[in-house]
Write a protein that holds these residues in place. Structure first.
Motif, PDB file in Angstrom:
ATOM      1  N   PRO A 101       0.897  -1.156   0.011  1.00 59.01           N
ATOM      2  CA  PRO A 101      -0.062  -0.094  -0.061  1.00 59.01           C
ATOM      3  C   PRO A 101       0.844   1.176   0.050  1.00 59.01           C
ATOM      4  O   PRO A 101       1.801   1.361   0.661  1.00 59.01           O
ATOM      5  CB  PRO A 101      -0.665   0.041   1.295  1.00 59.01           C
ATOM      6  CG  PRO A 101      -0.832  -1.657   1.536  1.00 59.01           C
ATOM      7  CD  PRO A 101       0.622  -2.250   1.085  1.00 59.01           C
ATOM      8  N   ASN A 102       0.525   2.179  -0.809  1.00 63.08           N
ATOM      9  CA  ASN A 102       1.398   3.439  -1.179  1.00 63.08           C
ATOM     10  C   ASN A 102       0.771   4.618  -0.658  1.00 63.08           C
ATOM     11  O   ASN A 102       1.195   5.772  -1.036  1.00 63.08           O
ATOM     12  CB  ASN A 102       1.825   3.510  -2.400  1.00 63.08           C
ATOM     13  CG  ASN A 102       0.693   3.791  -3.452  1.00 63.08           C
ATOM     14  OD1 ASN A 102      -0.484   3.780  -2.901  1.00 63.08           O
ATOM     15  ND2 ASN A 102       0.966   3.973  -4.884  1.00 63.08           N
ATOM     16  N   ASN A 103      -0.186   4.648   0.195  1.00 62.88           N
ATOM     17  CA  ASN A 103      -0.626   6.089   0.904  1.00 62.88           C
ATOM     18  C   ASN A 103      -1.370   5.820   2.190  1.00 62.88           C
ATOM     19  O   ASN A 103      -1.547   4.752   2.472  1.00 62.88           O
ATOM     20  CB  ASN A 103      -1.755   6.455  -0.066  1.00 62.88           C
ATOM     21  CG  ASN A 103      -2.926   5.829  -0.270  1.00 62.88           C
ATOM     22  OD1 ASN A 103      -3.539   5.635   0.637  1.00 62.88           O
ATOM     23  ND2 ASN A 103      -2.954   4.736  -1.360  1.00 62.88           N
ATOM     24  N   TYR A 104      -1.401   6.942   2.898  1.00 64.62           N
ATOM     25  CA  TYR A 104      -2.028   6.807   4.329  1.00 64.62           C
ATOM     26  C   TYR A 104      -3.347   6.160   4.413  1.00 64.62           C
ATOM     27  O   TYR A 104      -3.514   5.315   5.128  1.00 64.62           O
ATOM     28  CB  TYR A 104      -2.189   7.982   4.681  1.00 64.62           C
ATOM     29  CG  TYR A 104      -2.636   8.469   6.340  1.00 64.62           C
ATOM     30  CD1 TYR A 104      -1.796   8.396   7.434  1.00 64.62           C
ATOM     31  CD2 TYR A 104      -4.081   8.373   6.440  1.00 64.62           C
ATOM     32  CE1 TYR A 104      -2.412   8.365   8.583  1.00 64.62           C
ATOM     33  CE2 TYR A 104      -4.511   8.232   7.825  1.00 64.62           C
ATOM     34  CZ  TYR A 104      -3.781   8.470   8.698  1.00 64.62           C
ATOM     35  OH  TYR A 104      -4.177   8.503  10.085  1.00 64.62           O
ATOM     36  N   LYS A 105      -4.131   6.458   3.499  1.00 66.14           N
ATOM     37  CA  LYS A 105      -5.553   5.773   3.476  1.00 66.14           C
ATOM     38  C   LYS A 105      -5.420   4.303   3.467  1.00 66.14           C
ATOM     39  O   LYS A 105      -6.527   3.578   4.142  1.00 66.14           O
ATOM     40  CB  LYS A 105      -6.352   6.568   2.448  1.00 66.14           C
ATOM     41  CG  LYS A 105      -7.710   6.039   2.522  1.00 66.14           C
ATOM     42  CD  LYS A 105      -8.610   6.638   1.395  1.00 66.14           C
ATOM     43  CE  LYS A 105      -8.275   6.314  -0.068  1.00 66.14           C
ATOM     44  NZ  LYS A 105      -8.401   5.005  -0.140  1.00 66.14           N
ATOM     45  N   ASP A 106      -4.896   3.736   2.643  1.00 64.36           N
ATOM     46  CA  ASP A 106      -4.684   2.302   2.491  1.00 64.36           C
ATOM     47  C   ASP A 106      -3.665   1.647   3.485  1.00 64.36           C
ATOM     48  O   ASP A 106      -3.946   0.518   4.017  1.00 64.36           O
ATOM     49  CB  ASP A 106      -4.005   1.949   1.154  1.00 64.36           C
ATOM     50  CG  ASP A 106      -5.112   2.239  -0.047  1.00 64.36           C
ATOM     51  OD1 ASP A 106      -6.384   2.132   0.471  1.00 64.36           O
ATOM     52  OD2 ASP A 106      -4.508   2.661  -1.162  1.00 64.36           O
ATOM     53  N   LEU A 107      -2.410   2.554   3.899  1.00 66.57           N
ATOM     54  CA  LEU A 107      -1.833   1.819   4.997  1.00 66.57           C
ATOM     55  C   LEU A 107      -2.432   1.651   6.297  1.00 66.57           C
ATOM     56  O   LEU A 107      -2.162   0.647   7.038  1.00 66.57           O
ATOM     57  CB  LEU A 107      -0.544   2.777   4.839  1.00 66.57           C
ATOM     58  CG  LEU A 107       0.369   2.788   4.013  1.00 66.57           C
ATOM     59  CD1 LEU A 107       1.367   3.803   4.003  1.00 66.57           C
ATOM     60  CD2 LEU A 107       1.420   1.485   4.182  1.00 66.57           C
ATOM     61  N   ILE A 108      -3.191   2.501   6.881  1.00 64.69           N
ATOM     62  CA  ILE A 108      -3.976   2.625   8.050  1.00 64.69           C
ATOM     63  C   ILE A 108      -4.994   1.255   8.070  1.00 64.69           C
ATOM     64  O   ILE A 108      -5.305   0.793   9.246  1.00 64.69           O
ATOM     65  CB  ILE A 108      -4.615   3.935   8.460  1.00 64.69           C
ATOM     66  CG1 ILE A 108      -4.518   4.040   9.761  1.00 64.69           C
ATOM     67  CG2 ILE A 108      -5.712   4.162   7.732  1.00 64.69           C
ATOM     68  CD1 ILE A 108      -4.893   5.176  10.427  1.00 64.69           C
ATOM     69  N   LYS A 109      -5.237   0.677   6.987  1.00 62.99           N
ATOM     70  CA  LYS A 109      -6.126  -0.456   7.007  1.00 62.99           C
ATOM     71  C   LYS A 109      -5.458  -1.699   7.341  1.00 62.99           C
ATOM     72  O   LYS A 109      -6.022  -2.601   7.707  1.00 62.99           O
ATOM     73  CB  LYS A 109      -6.810  -0.695   5.668  1.00 62.99           C
ATOM     74  CG  LYS A 109      -7.554   0.527   5.184  1.00 62.99           C
ATOM     75  CD  LYS A 109      -8.169   0.382   3.591  1.00 62.99           C
ATOM     76  CE  LYS A 109      -8.960   1.555   3.318  1.00 62.99           C
ATOM     77  NZ  LYS A 109      -9.138   1.412   1.723  1.00 62.99           N
ATOM     78  N   LEU A 110      -4.084  -1.698   7.178  1.00 61.41           N
ATOM     79  CA  LEU A 110      -3.372  -2.606   7.704  1.00 61.41           C
ATOM     80  C   LEU A 110      -3.392  -3.049   9.467  1.00 61.41           C
ATOM     81  O   LEU A 110      -3.609  -2.138   9.915  1.00 61.41           O
ATOM     82  CB  LEU A 110      -1.883  -2.566   7.297  1.00 61.41           C
ATOM     83  CG  LEU A 110      -1.604  -2.457   5.760  1.00 61.41           C
ATOM     84  CD1 LEU A 110      -0.093  -2.303   5.645  1.00 61.41           C
ATOM     85  CD2 LEU A 110      -1.936  -3.819   5.242  1.00 61.41           C
ATOM     86  N   LYS A 111      -3.667  -4.340   9.592  1.00 58.85           N
ATOM     87  CA  LYS A 111      -3.594  -4.778  10.989  1.00 58.85           C
ATOM     88  C   LYS A 111      -2.121  -4.314  11.825  1.00 58.85           C
ATOM     89  O   LYS A 111      -1.367  -4.545  11.127  1.00 58.85           O
ATOM     90  CB  LYS A 111      -3.805  -6.096  11.360  1.00 58.85           C
ATOM     91  CG  LYS A 111      -5.292  -6.540  11.512  1.00 58.85           C
ATOM     92  CD  LYS A 111      -5.152  -7.781  12.592  1.00 58.85           C
ATOM     93  CE  LYS A 111      -6.977  -7.817  13.081  1.00 58.85           C
ATOM     94  NZ  LYS A 111      -7.803  -7.602  12.033  1.00 58.85           N
ATOM     95  N   GLY A 112      -2.497  -3.544  12.766  1.00 60.34           N
ATOM     96  CA  GLY A 112      -0.827  -3.003  13.502  1.00 60.34           C
ATOM     97  C   GLY A 112      -0.430  -1.897  13.031  1.00 60.34           C
ATOM     98  O   GLY A 112       0.531  -1.432  13.578  1.00 60.34           O
ATOM     99  N   VAL A 113      -1.194  -1.299  12.099  1.00 61.31           N
ATOM    100  CA  VAL A 113      -0.804   0.105  11.504  1.00 61.31           C
ATOM    101  C   VAL A 113      -2.027   0.979  11.919  1.00 61.31           C
ATOM    102  O   VAL A 113      -2.832   0.966  11.521  1.00 61.31           O
ATOM    103  CB  VAL A 113      -0.708  -0.075  10.062  1.00 61.31           C
ATOM    104  CG1 VAL A 113      -0.130   1.534   9.413  1.00 61.31           C
ATOM    105  CG2 VAL A 113       0.583  -0.858   9.564  1.00 61.31           C
ATOM    106  N   GLY A 114      -1.350   1.928  12.976  1.00 66.39           N
ATOM    107  CA  GLY A 114      -2.451   2.996  13.299  1.00 66.39           C
ATOM    108  C   GLY A 114      -1.954   4.357  12.654  1.00 66.39           C
ATOM    109  O   GLY A 114      -1.131   4.395  11.736  1.00 66.39           O
ATOM    110  N   ASP A 115      -2.329   5.441  13.289  1.00 65.57           N
ATOM    111  CA  ASP A 115      -1.986   6.511  12.845  1.00 65.57           C
ATOM    112  C   ASP A 115      -0.656   7.101  12.645  1.00 65.57           C
ATOM    113  O   ASP A 115      -0.009   7.296  11.575  1.00 65.57           O
ATOM    114  CB  ASP A 115      -2.822   7.702  13.563  1.00 65.57           C
ATOM    115  CG  ASP A 115      -2.401   9.090  12.988  1.00 65.57           C
ATOM    116  OD1 ASP A 115      -2.944   9.559  11.981  1.00 65.57           O
ATOM    117  OD2 ASP A 115      -1.720   9.821  13.788  1.00 65.57           O
TER     118      ASP A 115
END
Length: 346
Positions: A101-115
């Motif tokens: 994932p190459n942007n904030y909006k998609d990255l934050i959907k990953l488990k363990g990835v918060g703000d």
DNA sequence: AATTCGGGGCG
DNA sequence: CGCCCAGAATT
């Protein structure tokens, strides 16, 4: 000179050489950020090197077993990070064809990835203008602007994220984010910062008002609970033992341990023998035991203190799932257990 | 909004 | 001993 320029100049002169700062590989950056959550750089560094070496790509991580990932994670704590890492690696490989994932909006959907982590990866790997707010940033901003909003409240989280966003260098978001965190870690550190050499000393509100040691404000955390653990270290004539996975949710989930019996208080040998240890596979109604440690081993976690005794139980026969004691170190285990394994003369 | 998740370092 | 650490998920 404004806030961001001062920080970036300070950073260029004072930054540490860290391996994850030399790459734009989002997978490597992701690994570093997960490892560094609530973990000091010096503690996380060797783990980062080992993970890169053992799992050079997201495909290697996705194809690994959870147990081998947990084994490599052993000793770092917060083991949900390792489990979530595996979950997200498999998602990236199986659903995104290995494309990170190459942007904030998609990255934050990953488990363990918060703000924080989404902002870090988005800015470091993809140059997205997204401000990071970690413990360092809370400290720098609360002191420099003299803000006493508690940082661990909804209002505080919102306020500091908004402030950081207003300060970020939109031309070089990655460098600004690195700079403000490094500044917090090295110059504006928690205890006894040397404000006499600080490049922001002329405009720092906390320094002017003598609030450096007071800020940031953080609401007190809950008290620690005490537990009493009795680990049953069975040993048969072939030096096999029982070692089982903690499948329940909670502390040390999916790590391995000797069979555990909790008690209300610390037990002596007589009280221990009176325990009705129940097992379908094991007839231990009449066993001989010895106590490994007379005094409780106290293992201190953030919110639990574990008072622990290891009971050595020699038996004639063990169920077939017993494993050779020589192979114990192949399994991921809490530090409390692995210390015992390394110490005990099986 | 509060709690739960580890382990190590430091004053 | 208490606080902090390149926080996030769960309740």
């Amino acid at each position: 000179m404004d806030f961001k320029d001062t920080l970036i100049i300070w950073y260029s002169a004072n930054k540490r050489e860290l391996p994850w700062r030399k790459t734009k590989n989002p997978y490597h950056i992701w690994l570093s950020e997960i490892i560094l959550q609530q973990t000091q750089v010096n503690q996380g560094l060797p783990y980062y090197e080992r993970f890169i070496a053992q799992y050079p790509t997201v495909f290697d991580l996705a194809n690994a077993s959870e147990t081998s990932i947990l084994k490599l994670w052993q000793g770092l704590g917060y083991y949900s990070r390792a489990r979530n890492l595996h979950t997200s690696a498999k998602l990236i490989v199986n659903e995104f064809d290995g494309e990170f994932p190459n942007n904030y909006k998609d990255l934050i959907k990953l488990k363990g990835v918060g703000d924080y982590t989404a902002s870090a990866i988005a800015s470091f790997a993809f140059n997205e203008v997204e401000a990071v707010v970690d413990g360092n940033v809370y400290r720098v901003l609360s002191r420099y602007f003299g803000i006493d909003t508690p940082i661990n409240t909804t209002a505080g989280i919102k306020e500091f994220k908004s402030l950081a966003t207003s300060l970020i260098d939109t031309e070089q978001p990655a460098t600004f984010n690195q700079a403000i965190m490094e500044f917090g870690a090295i110059q504006c550190k928690p205890k006894n910062p040397d404000c006499s050499i600080c490049p922001l000393q002329d405009s720092c509100v906390a320094l002017e008002k003598q609030l450096v040691e007071v800020l940031p404000v953080k609401l007190k955390k809950t008290k620690v609970t005490k537990k009493h653990f009795n680990y049953l270290v069975f040993i048969d004539p072939h030096k096999n033992t029982l070692f089982e996975q903690r499948t329940k949710k909670g502390i040390w989930q999916n790590l391995y341990q000797f069979p555990l019996v909790e008690s209300e208080r610390s037990l002596n040998a007589e009280e221990f023998h009176l325990l009705n240890i129940d097992s379908e596979l094991l007839d231990i109604s009449n066993f001989d035991h010895s106590l490994y440690n007379e005094a409780d081993i106290v293992h201190k976690l953030s919110h639990q203190h574990l008072y622990t005794k290891f009971w050595i139980i020699e038996v004639e026969e063990l169920p077939k799932e017993a494993i050779p004691t020589k192979t114990l170190t192949n399994y991921p285990a809490p530090v409390l257990i692995s210390d015992f394994i390394n110490e005990f003369p099986f």
